[in-house]
Structure formats: structure tokens, C-alpha cells
Design a protein around this motif. Structure first.
Motif, PDB file in Angstrom:
ATOM      1  N   ILE A 178       0.831  -1.204   0.000  1.00  0.00           N
ATOM      2  CA  ILE A 178       0.000   0.000   0.000  1.00  0.00           C
ATOM      3  C   ILE A 178       0.867   1.256   0.000  1.00  0.00           C
ATOM      4  O   ILE A 178       0.613   2.215  -0.723  1.00  0.00           O
ATOM      5  N   ARG A 179       1.931   1.252   0.791  1.00  0.00           N
ATOM      6  CA  ARG A 179       2.743   2.460   0.935  1.00  0.00           C
ATOM      7  C   ARG A 179       3.841   2.597  -0.120  1.00  0.00           C
ATOM      8  O   ARG A 179       4.119   3.701  -0.581  1.00  0.00           O
ATOM      9  N   LEU A 180       4.491   1.492  -0.498  1.00  0.00           N
ATOM     10  CA  LEU A 180       5.640   1.575  -1.406  1.00  0.00           C
ATOM     11  C   LEU A 180       5.334   1.112  -2.830  1.00  0.00           C
ATOM     12  O   LEU A 180       6.162   1.297  -3.719  1.00  0.00           O
ATOM     13  N   GLY A 181       4.209   0.497  -3.041  1.00  0.00           N
ATOM     14  CA  GLY A 181       3.860   0.023  -4.378  1.00  0.00           C
ATOM     15  C   GLY A 181       3.763  -1.489  -4.411  1.00  0.00           C
ATOM     16  O   GLY A 181       4.386  -2.189  -3.602  1.00  0.00           O
ATOM     17  N   MET A 182       2.993  -1.974  -5.361  1.00  0.00           N
ATOM     18  CA  MET A 182       2.753  -3.407  -5.471  1.00  0.00           C
ATOM     19  C   MET A 182       4.034  -4.143  -5.878  1.00  0.00           C
ATOM     20  O   MET A 182       4.818  -3.650  -6.684  1.00  0.00           O
ATOM     21  N   LEU A 183       4.212  -5.328  -5.333  1.00  0.00           N
ATOM     22  CA  LEU A 183       5.355  -6.159  -5.725  1.00  0.00           C
ATOM     23  C   LEU A 183       5.230  -6.590  -7.178  1.00  0.00           C
ATOM     24  O   LEU A 183       6.235  -6.726  -7.883  1.00  0.00           O
ATOM     25  N   SER A 184       4.006  -6.776  -7.624  1.00  0.00           N
ATOM     26  CA  SER A 184       3.776  -7.242  -8.997  1.00  0.00           C
ATOM     27  C   SER A 184       4.176  -6.210 -10.046  1.00  0.00           C
ATOM     28  O   SER A 184       4.420  -6.566 -11.201  1.00  0.00           O
ATOM     29  N   CYS A 185       4.269  -4.937  -9.681  1.00  0.00           N
ATOM     30  CA  CYS A 185       4.644  -3.925 -10.669  1.00  0.00           C
ATOM     31  C   CYS A 185       6.154  -3.663 -10.656  1.00  0.00           C
ATOM     32  O   CYS A 185       6.635  -2.790 -11.372  1.00  0.00           O
ATOM     33  N   GLY A 186       6.892  -4.406  -9.849  1.00  0.00           N
ATOM     34  CA  GLY A 186       8.349  -4.296  -9.861  1.00  0.00           C
ATOM     35  C   GLY A 186       8.907  -3.191  -8.992  1.00  0.00           C
ATOM     36  O   GLY A 186      10.003  -2.690  -9.258  1.00  0.00           O
ATOM     37  N   SER A 187       8.213  -2.817  -7.925  1.00  0.00           N
ATOM     38  CA  SER A 187       8.709  -1.778  -7.011  1.00  0.00           C
ATOM     39  C   SER A 187       9.923  -2.309  -6.249  1.00  0.00           C
ATOM     40  O   SER A 187       9.819  -3.253  -5.472  1.00  0.00           O
ATOM     41  N   LYS A 188      11.087  -1.712  -6.504  1.00  0.00           N
ATOM     42  CA  LYS A 188      12.323  -2.179  -5.856  1.00  0.00           C
ATOM     43  C   LYS A 188      12.291  -1.922  -4.353  1.00  0.00           C
ATOM     44  O   LYS A 188      12.749  -2.748  -3.565  1.00  0.00           O
ATOM     45  N   SER A 189      11.751  -0.773  -3.966  1.00  0.00           N
ATOM     46  CA  SER A 189      11.674  -0.461  -2.529  1.00  0.00           C
ATOM     47  C   SER A 189      10.819  -1.475  -1.795  1.00  0.00           C
ATOM     48  O   SER A 189      11.180  -1.948  -0.715  1.00  0.00           O
ATOM     49  N   ALA A 190       9.689  -1.813  -2.380  1.00  0.00           N
ATOM     50  CA  ALA A 190       8.796  -2.793  -1.756  1.00  0.00           C
ATOM     51  C   ALA A 190       9.459  -4.159  -1.694  1.00  0.00           C
ATOM     52  O   ALA A 190       9.377  -4.859  -0.672  1.00  0.00           O
ATOM     53  N   ALA A 191      10.141  -4.547  -2.780  1.00  0.00           N
ATOM     54  CA  ALA A 191      10.809  -5.855  -2.802  1.00  0.00           C
ATOM     55  C   ALA A 191      11.909  -5.934  -1.750  1.00  0.00           C
ATOM     56  O   ALA A 191      12.027  -6.947  -1.045  1.00  0.00           O
ATOM     57  N   HIS A 192      12.697  -4.872  -1.610  1.00  0.00           N
ATOM     58  CA  HIS A 192      13.763  -4.864  -0.598  1.00  0.00           C
ATOM     59  C   HIS A 192      13.185  -4.925   0.819  1.00  0.00           C
ATOM     60  O   HIS A 192      13.699  -5.653   1.670  1.00  0.00           O
ATOM     61  N   ALA A 193      12.137  -4.149   1.053  1.00  0.00           N
ATOM     62  CA  ALA A 193      11.523  -4.128   2.395  1.00  0.00           C
ATOM     63  C   ALA A 193      10.935  -5.490   2.746  1.00  0.00           C
ATOM     64  O   ALA A 193      11.126  -5.996   3.867  1.00  0.00           O
ATOM     65  N   VAL A 194      10.234  -6.096   1.792  1.00  0.00           N
ATOM     66  CA  VAL A 194       9.617  -7.407   2.051  1.00  0.00           C
ATOM     67  C   VAL A 194      10.689  -8.467   2.265  1.00  0.00           C
ATOM     68  O   VAL A 194      10.597  -9.292   3.176  1.00  0.00           O
ATOM     69  N   THR A 195      11.746  -8.435   1.444  1.00  0.00           N
ATOM     70  CA  THR A 195      12.825  -9.414   1.581  1.00  0.00           C
ATOM     71  C   THR A 195      13.492  -9.310   2.947  1.00  0.00           C
ATOM     72  O   THR A 195      13.694 -10.320   3.633  1.00  0.00           O
TER      73      THR A 195
END
Length: 194
Positions: free
Chosen positions: A154-171
Motif C-alpha cells: 500500500i505504501r511503497l507500491g505493489m510487488l507485482s509492478c516491480g517496485s524495488k523499494s517494496a521488494a527490498h523491504a519485504v525481503t
């Protein structure tokens, strides 16, 4: 000399106690109460995280990715709400079981003022209750991680759209939390088997 000792009341003379199994019971009960206290305190911190996540369930929020395709839809907010409620339920279950065990130990201990740290409680019931409380905490953590993935989307962008910030945070979150849960579960298993 004997006449002098008769002048003092007997309660002033220290009595020697023979060590018995009650000393091990006393330390065991004290350890159980301390462990239950820790579990309740940690669950309280996690419950705060649940309410922070609940505050983010308003639909139509824009992500920080600046692309409308990366904005989370209503379905993500709904999943967040469901995961937060389930997580809260597990933490509440765990805390109530732990508080119930603590209450039982403290009430049993209050019956005998001389032995404040000893309780006669069925060890199987105590272990089963502590195991249930620990499982509740682990399940609450798992659902909290799932809800935090939705918060990140919700805050950094969907993982499915390739948001690097979201992917790093989730990882980072998944690696750290799963490592901590692995340590917690293996420690709990070791404690229950030894």
C-alpha cells in the motif's frame, strides 16, 4: 548461658531447612512465571503493530512509487484488514492463555505464605498451556508478516509492478522475521523436550 537463651523468643533463632524437592519446584515455578511475563509483554508489542497496520486500511491511498499501476487496490486493503484481525486474535489468544496460567500459579502460591514461590500445579497442564501460548504467538507473527507485506504494498507500491523499494523491504522483513521465528521455535522445542 542456657538461662539467657530462654529469655529470647524462639522465632528469633534461624531454623535450618533440609533441602527438598520444593526448592526445585520453587525455581521451576518462578521460571514459568517469568517466561509467561515475557510472552505477554512481547504479544503486547506485536498488538501495537497490529493497530498501526489497521490505521492503513483506508482505500484509495496512493503509493510512493508515483505510478498509478503500482497503487494497491481495495483487495489489498481487505486482505490487510483480515490478516490484522487474525493476527490480533492469535496474539490475544496467546496472551489470555499465558495470563490464565500466571493467574493460576499466583493464586495457588498465595495459599501458602511461607512458600511464596512454590506451586503445586499439574506440569502437563502447564506445559500444554505454555505450548498453546507459544503456538498462538508464532501464528500471530506469521499473520502479522502477511499483513505487513500488504502495508508495504500500500505504501511503497505493489510487488507485482516491480517496485524495488517494496521488494527490498519485504525481503528484509521475511528474512529477519523467519530467522527469529526459527530461533524461537527451536528454543521452545528444546525447552519442552529437555
Amino acid at each position: 548461658m542456657e538461662q539467657e537463651s530462654d529469655n529470647y523468643p524462639k522465632e528469633y533463632y534461624p531454623t535450618t531447612r533440609v533441602p527438598s524437592s520444593s526448592s526445585s519446584s520453587s525455581s521451576t515455578t518462578s521460571v514459568h512465571v517469568t517466561a509467561l511475563d515475557g510472552l505477554v509483554n512481547v504479544n503486547s508489542l506485536f498488538t501495537i503493530a497490529v493497530f498501526v497496520g489497521l490505521s492503513l486500511t483506508t482505500p484509495g491511498q496512493r503509493s510512493l512509487e508515483n505510478r498509478s499501476s503500482c497503487d494497491a487496490g481495495v483487495g489489498v486493503a481487505e486482505k490487510l484488514l483480515v490478516f490484522e484481525v487474525v493476527s490480533f486474535s492469535f496474539f490475544l489468544f496467546s496472551s489470555l492463555v499465558a495470563q490464565g496460567l500466571k493467574l493460576a500459579l499466583n493464586l495457588i502460591n498465595s495459599k501458602d505464605a511461607d512458600e511464596a514461590f512454590r506451586a503445586h500445579i499439574n506440569l502437563k497442564v502447564l506445559r500444554f498451556g505454555m505450548l498453546g501460548s507459544a503456538i498462538g504467538s508464532v501464528m500471530g507473527c506469521l499473520f502479522l508478516v502477511l499483513s505487513m507485506v500488504n502495508v508495504i504494498e500500500i505504501r511503497l507500491g505493489m510487488l507485482s509492478c516491480g517496485s524495488k523499494s517494496a521488494a527490498h523491504a519485504v525481503t528484509a522483513m521475511v528474512v529477519l522475521v523467519s530467522s527469529a521465528l526459527l530461533v524461537y521455535i527451536s528454543t521452545a522445542i528444546y525447552a519442552f523436550t529437555h
